[in-house]
Motif scaffolding. Structure first.
Motif, PDB file in Angstrom:
ATOM      1  N   GLU A  65       0.827  -1.204   0.000  1.00 24.53           N
ATOM      2  CA  GLU A  65       0.000   0.000   0.000  1.00 24.53           C
ATOM      3  C   GLU A  65       0.867   1.263   0.000  1.00 24.53           C
ATOM      4  O   GLU A  65       0.615   2.196  -0.765  1.00 24.53           O
ATOM      5  N   LEU A  66       1.899   1.295   0.835  1.00 28.27           N
ATOM      6  CA  LEU A  66       2.805   2.438   0.852  1.00 28.27           C
ATOM      7  C   LEU A  66       3.503   2.593  -0.497  1.00 28.27           C
ATOM      8  O   LEU A  66       3.653   3.701  -1.009  1.00 28.27           O
ATOM      9  N   TYR A  67       3.903   1.484  -1.057  1.00 25.26           N
ATOM     10  CA  TYR A  67       4.563   1.506  -2.365  1.00 25.26           C
ATOM     11  C   TYR A  67       3.620   2.082  -3.418  1.00 25.26           C
ATOM     12  O   TYR A  67       4.008   2.928  -4.215  1.00 25.26           O
ATOM     13  N   ASP A 120      17.872   2.583  -9.832  1.00 25.34           N
ATOM     14  CA  ASP A 120      18.652   1.981  -8.744  1.00 25.34           C
ATOM     15  C   ASP A 120      18.361   2.660  -7.403  1.00 25.34           C
ATOM     16  O   ASP A 120      18.147   1.991  -6.390  1.00 25.34           O
ATOM     17  N   ILE A 121      18.339   3.981  -7.410  1.00 25.59           N
ATOM     18  CA  ILE A 121      18.085   4.719  -6.168  1.00 25.59           C
ATOM     19  C   ILE A 121      16.644   4.526  -5.716  1.00 25.59           C
ATOM     20  O   ILE A 121      16.368   4.379  -4.521  1.00 25.59           O
ATOM     21  N   PHE A 122      15.731   4.491  -6.658  1.00 23.47           N
ATOM     22  CA  PHE A 122      14.325   4.231  -6.353  1.00 23.47           C
ATOM     23  C   PHE A 122      14.179   2.908  -5.595  1.00 23.47           C
ATOM     24  O   PHE A 122      13.550   2.843  -4.542  1.00 23.47           O
ATOM     25  N   GLN A 123      14.803   1.861  -6.140  1.00 21.07           N
ATOM     26  CA  GLN A 123      14.731   0.536  -5.496  1.00 21.07           C
ATOM     27  C   GLN A 123      15.361   0.578  -4.104  1.00 21.07           C
ATOM     28  O   GLN A 123      14.821   0.039  -3.143  1.00 21.07           O
ATOM     29  N   GLU A 124      16.508   1.241  -4.013  1.00 20.16           N
ATOM     30  CA  GLU A 124      17.208   1.299  -2.732  1.00 20.16           C
ATOM     31  C   GLU A 124      16.407   2.096  -1.697  1.00 20.16           C
ATOM     32  O   GLU A 124      16.441   1.784  -0.505  1.00 20.16           O
ATOM     33  N   THR A 125      15.673   3.095  -2.145  1.00 17.80           N
ATOM     34  CA  THR A 125      14.848   3.892  -1.233  1.00 17.80           C
ATOM     35  C   THR A 125      13.822   3.005  -0.530  1.00 17.80           C
ATOM     36  O   THR A 125      13.671   3.056   0.692  1.00 17.80           O
ATOM     37  N   THR A 155      13.939  -0.232  -0.239  1.00 20.01           N
ATOM     38  CA  THR A 155      14.655  -1.221   0.577  1.00 20.01           C
ATOM     39  C   THR A 155      15.000  -0.604   1.924  1.00 20.01           C
ATOM     40  O   THR A 155      14.789  -1.226   2.970  1.00 20.01           O
ATOM     41  N   LYS A 156      15.524   0.614   1.897  1.00 25.23           N
ATOM     42  CA  LYS A 156      15.882   1.309   3.147  1.00 25.23           C
ATOM     43  C   LYS A 156      14.634   1.576   3.994  1.00 25.23           C
ATOM     44  O   LYS A 156      14.684   1.485   5.212  1.00 25.23           O
ATOM     45  N   LEU A 157      13.531   1.899   3.340  1.00 26.92           N
ATOM     46  CA  LEU A 157      12.279   2.108   4.066  1.00 26.92           C
ATOM     47  C   LEU A 157      11.902   0.838   4.820  1.00 26.92           C
ATOM     48  O   LEU A 157      11.591   0.878   6.007  1.00 26.92           O
ATOM     49  N   THR A 217      13.277  12.059   2.481  1.00 26.92           N
ATOM     50  CA  THR A 217      14.610  12.253   3.069  1.00 26.92           C
ATOM     51  C   THR A 217      15.504  11.058   2.774  1.00 26.92           C
ATOM     52  O   THR A 217      16.687  11.223   2.439  1.00 26.92           O
ATOM     53  N   ILE A 218      14.962   9.857   2.887  1.00 30.69           N
ATOM     54  CA  ILE A 218      15.735   8.659   2.533  1.00 30.69           C
ATOM     55  C   ILE A 218      16.190   8.767   1.084  1.00 30.69           C
ATOM     56  O   ILE A 218      17.365   8.596   0.753  1.00 30.69           O
ATOM     57  N   CYS A 219      15.263   9.076   0.211  1.00 33.63           N
ATOM     58  CA  CYS A 219      15.544   9.182  -1.221  1.00 33.63           C
ATOM     59  C   CYS A 219      16.564  10.288  -1.484  1.00 33.63           C
ATOM     60  O   CYS A 219      17.528  10.098  -2.239  1.00 33.63           O
ATOM     61  N   ARG A 220      16.364  11.425  -0.870  1.00 36.19           N
ATOM     62  CA  ARG A 220      17.272  12.564  -1.054  1.00 36.19           C
ATOM     63  C   ARG A 220      18.693  12.191  -0.645  1.00 36.19           C
ATOM     64  O   ARG A 220      19.654  12.489  -1.356  1.00 36.19           O
TER      65      ARG A 220
END
Length: 186
Positions: free
Chosen positions: A30-32, A55-60, A62-64, A83-86
């Protein structure tokens, strides 16, 4: 049958990421679905490269997911996720020393002649890319994402006054850079 999560706040969904596997999966999905487009657009616009953005989108996300294991009070999920993405974008830019921003057509005035439109778009992209990072990022967050000065201040760890000043200076610089072309596109 899965629970309808559309009515549940982002913060509550985030807290559910610490539940059992089925709850976690549904909350994450749902968040995704709520944020994937926005986060990918941010990555693409800041990084200017489709593959790097992906790549950064996917990692964001993952970090979430990984961050959910930490006990934290969530009061602004949108700000937390951006902020994670930034931070990931800044890390990547520092690694690669990238200095370009790609904006899509949605923020440019509509022009009848497609050639004129493309020319103006290229000029504006170059003008934005020439801005210092301290000015470029707030103007992207304000003008493209419609964030408030307060949200931008939280995301960039700046004061409200500093964000206002940087956005004002960025707009002034863009007007200055685009002034020679103004008559050509009226």
């Amino acid at each position: 049958m899965a629970e309808n999560l559309k009515h549940i706040s982002d913060e509550e969904l985030y807290s559910r990421l610490r539940g059992n596997n089925v709850i976690v999966r549904h909350a994450f999905e749902e968040l995704y679905s709520r944020y994937a487009g926005k986060i990918f657009t941010y990555c693409r616009k800041v990084m200017g490269n489709e593959q790097t953005a992906e790549d950064i989108f996917q990692e964001t996300f993952t970090k979430l997911y990984e961050s959910a294991g930490q006990e934290r009070e969530m009061s602004n999920f949108n700000g937390f996720l951006i902020t994670i993405c930034r931070n990931l974008c800044l890390n990547e830019k520092n690694k690669r020393k990238l200095d370009s921003v790609f904006f899509d057509e949605s923020i440019f005035p509509s022009l009848e002649d497609k050639t004129e439109y493309n020319d103006l778009k290229i000029l504006l992209e170059k003008a934005i890319a020439s801005l210092p990072d301290d000015f470029r990022e707030p103007i992207i967050l304000k003008e493209y994402f419609g964030m408030s000065y307060k949200e931008i201040a939280e995301i960039t760890n700046s004061t409200l006054a500093l964000v206002r000043t940087r956005i004002w200076r960025a707009k002034s610089k863009l007007r200055e850079l685009m002034a020679p072309y103004k008559q050509d596109y009226q």
